[in-house]
Design an enzyme around this catalytic site. Structure first.
Site, PDB file in Angstrom:
ATOM      1  N   HIS A   1       3.025  -1.071  -2.510  1.00 35.48           N
ATOM      2  CA  HIS A   1       2.808  -1.946  -1.354  1.00 35.48           C
ATOM      3  C   HIS A   1       3.417  -3.318  -1.584  1.00 35.48           C
ATOM      4  O   HIS A   1       4.054  -3.587  -2.610  1.00 35.48           O
ATOM      5  CB  HIS A   1       1.308  -2.061  -1.047  1.00 35.48           C
ATOM      6  CG  HIS A   1       0.470  -2.596  -2.177  1.00 35.48           C
ATOM      7  ND1 HIS A   1       0.615  -3.854  -2.701  1.00 35.48           N
ATOM      8  CD2 HIS A   1      -0.548  -2.018  -2.882  1.00 35.48           C
ATOM      9  CE1 HIS A   1      -0.261  -4.046  -3.665  1.00 35.48           C
ATOM     10  NE2 HIS A   1      -0.969  -2.949  -3.814  1.00 35.48           N
TER      11      HIS A   1
ATOM     12  N   CYS B   1      -2.069  -0.295  -8.560  1.00 38.24           N
ATOM     13  CA  CYS B   1      -0.938   0.002  -7.668  1.00 38.24           C
ATOM     14  C   CYS B   1       0.339  -0.636  -8.201  1.00 38.24           C
ATOM     15  O   CYS B   1       0.329  -1.365  -9.190  1.00 38.24           O
ATOM     16  CB  CYS B   1      -1.227  -0.506  -6.255  1.00 38.24           C
ATOM     17  SG  CYS B   1      -2.672   0.246  -5.485  1.00 38.24           S
TER      18      CYS B   1
END
Length: 513
Positions: free
Chosen positions: A149, A157
């Site tokens: 992202h 992440c």
């Protein structure tokens, strides 16, 4: 009654906030962001490499180097590197994600379908890696919402900044528009080079990393996307036979040549004294590109800004500290030959006999080493094979849509199956801490004979003498005087080898998460 929907919505928001990278937010500008075109410079770069915007793609990520590569497939069916993006933030340590909340970014092979793309991400734009996949579930690993992202904040992440994820998202969107059903996302701890394999040969994750290297070798040798399957608790890679569920798919000759070449180079590096180390991070890392006012190389010169806006940065104090490099010694240091001692090692006829070898020579007719096929035939039947492809793994759709419409919760992960004996052989090739074979152990403890009493005792190799060897008159010790404490008897030496001095240091360096 009217309050129940509100309470249910609040409970759902709290549950989603506990995910690794909570990405359930919605943005009014999300649809506009998702329609941004590919930057003109990148389109021009495609033209110079005989690529089109709608050609299929493949993405690879490397934690240690903090880089993400976007590859495109040409008309000949082979992939070529389009562009490399610096990773702004990843969290945790080198190694796979094991459980929910460990802040580990995943490592493995993940198919990304169009349904995993999130145009309404609270982190600008994102796509879900699909963790846990079939391999992760077979190994009992847990977690959810592991994303690639925008911004520069990570809790498991890969954070790429808004500018970078916008370009990656646009490239993937055009590939889907061109007919690609899913693209492969390969996540590695580091580039699978002989130098890194030699450096991290004593890391606890080396067996898993060597399994990942099998897929990396296939891609780098052939420039083709490997078909990925799961056999028991291991990945298997290959062509159509791997896609059909073969546990031992055919290895392409070019892939075999690359693997053999790399193994030889690893052995040479170890023989030359390359140290075995481990990197311990405060909490993940970041590419040096984001720490300088301008790029240090031309690798990222295509970026619109010398240093793009990073947005929110998670744990900047952890990023400020460089990873600690710790040398890892093998658990047992092999002793090839003991010294001969003329004073204590004279035999019955006065000849000097060498002390016993720590690793004795094998028997005259040692048992043959079983082949991979023989070991596979004698082993228990393998677990059912699950092909980890985009078409056969609907876990991502269940994750994105199942809970939203009240679907049944996912089943608990199955207990990991036992690893086939043949699959552990590559690990032993670079692991100096292998146990002694049973036949060698038997030779180190021969049966007592008539000359046992005359043979000198070797510490560590003769831990207990037989009763026959001890057939001699007992010494008469003077009785202890009244009131005098009896001295404690000294425990016999066991010959136990000493472990490396810095083993506890590595364990102490692990994060509490």
């Amino acid at each position: 009654m009217a309050m129940r929907p509100v309470l249910a919505a609040s409970a759902l928001a709290v549950a989603l906030s506990l995910g690794a990278c909570q990405d359930a937010g919605f943005s009014a500008a999300g649809s506009a962001r998702a329609r941004e075109p590919i930057p003109p410079k990148t389109v021009a770069l495609m033209a110079t490499k005989s690529m089109s915007p709608r050609d299929p793609i493949l993405i690879r990520a490397f934690k240690k180097e903090s880089e993400m590569e976007v590859w495109k497939r040409g008309a000949d069916g082979r992939y070529a590197l389009l562009k490399t993006f610096p990773i702004c933030r990843w969290s945790g340590q080198l190694g796979p994600k094991i459980r929910e909340g460990d802040r580990q970014a995943p490592e493995g092979f993940y198919p990304i379908a169009m349904g995993q793309m999130n145009p309404n991400s609270s982190y600008y734009l994102s796509f879900d890696t699909g963790y846990p996949n079939a391999f992760d579930r077979a190994n009992g690993r847990t977690g959810s919402y592991l994303m690639v992202h925008g911004t520069c904040s990570s809790a498991g992440c890969f954070a790429m900044t808004d500018e970078a994820i916008s370009e990656i998202y646009a490239i993937a969107r055009e590939a889907f528009a061109g007919g690609q059903r899913a693209f492969q996302f390969q996540s590695y701890p580091f580039r699978m080079t002989p130098q890194n394999l030699a450096k991290f040969r004593n890391d606890p994750n080396i067996g898993f990393w060597r399994n990942l290297k099998e897929g990396s070798d296939y891609f780098e040798a052939l420039n083709e996307e490997p078909r990925v399957g799961v056999c028991g608790t291991r990945y298997v890679f290959g062509g159509s036979d791997a896609a059909a569920g073969a546990c031992n798919p055919k290895v392409d000759p070019l892939v075999a040549v690359k693997r053999e070449k790399d193994e030889v180079e690893v052995a040479e590096l170890i023989a030359k004294g390359a140290p075995a180390t481990r990197l311990v991070y405060q909490d993940g890392g970041q590419h040096p590109f984001f720490r300088e006012s301008s790029p240090s190389t031309q690798l990222f010169a295509e970026q619109a800004q010398p240093r793009p806006n990073m947005g929110i940065i998670s744990r900047p104090e952890a990023l400020a500290a460089a990873p600690e490099e710790i040398t890892i010694e093998p658990k047992v240091k092999p002793v090839l030959l003991a010294k001969a001692d003329a004073k204590h090692e004279k035999g019955k006829h006065g000849a000097v006999k060498p002390t016993a070898l720590a690793f004795a020579a094998p028997a005259a007719n040692p048992a043959p080493i079983p082949t991979r096929e023989a070991a596979a035939a004698s082993a228990a039947p393998a677990a059912p094979i699950t092909v980890a492809s985009a078409d056969g793994d609907p876990a991502a759709y269940r994750k994105l849509l199942g809970n939203l419409f009240g679907g049944a919760p996912a089943a608990a992960p199955a207990a990991p199956a036992a690893l086939p004996a043949a699959d552990t052989a590559p690990v032993a090739a670079i692991s100096p801490a292998a146990p002694l074979p049973k036949k060698v152990t038997a030779r180190l403890h021969p049966a007592p004979s008539a000359h046992a009493a005359a043979a000198p005792k070797v510490d560590g190799l003769n831990p207990g003498a037989s009763k026959k060897a001890e057939a001699k008159p007992a010494e008469v010790k003077p009785a202890a005087k009244a009131g005098e404490a009896k001295p404690a008897e000294k425990a016999p030496e066991t010959g136990k080898r000493t472990e490396a001095p810095n083993r506890n240091r590595v364990a102490a360096s692990q994060p509490a998460n």
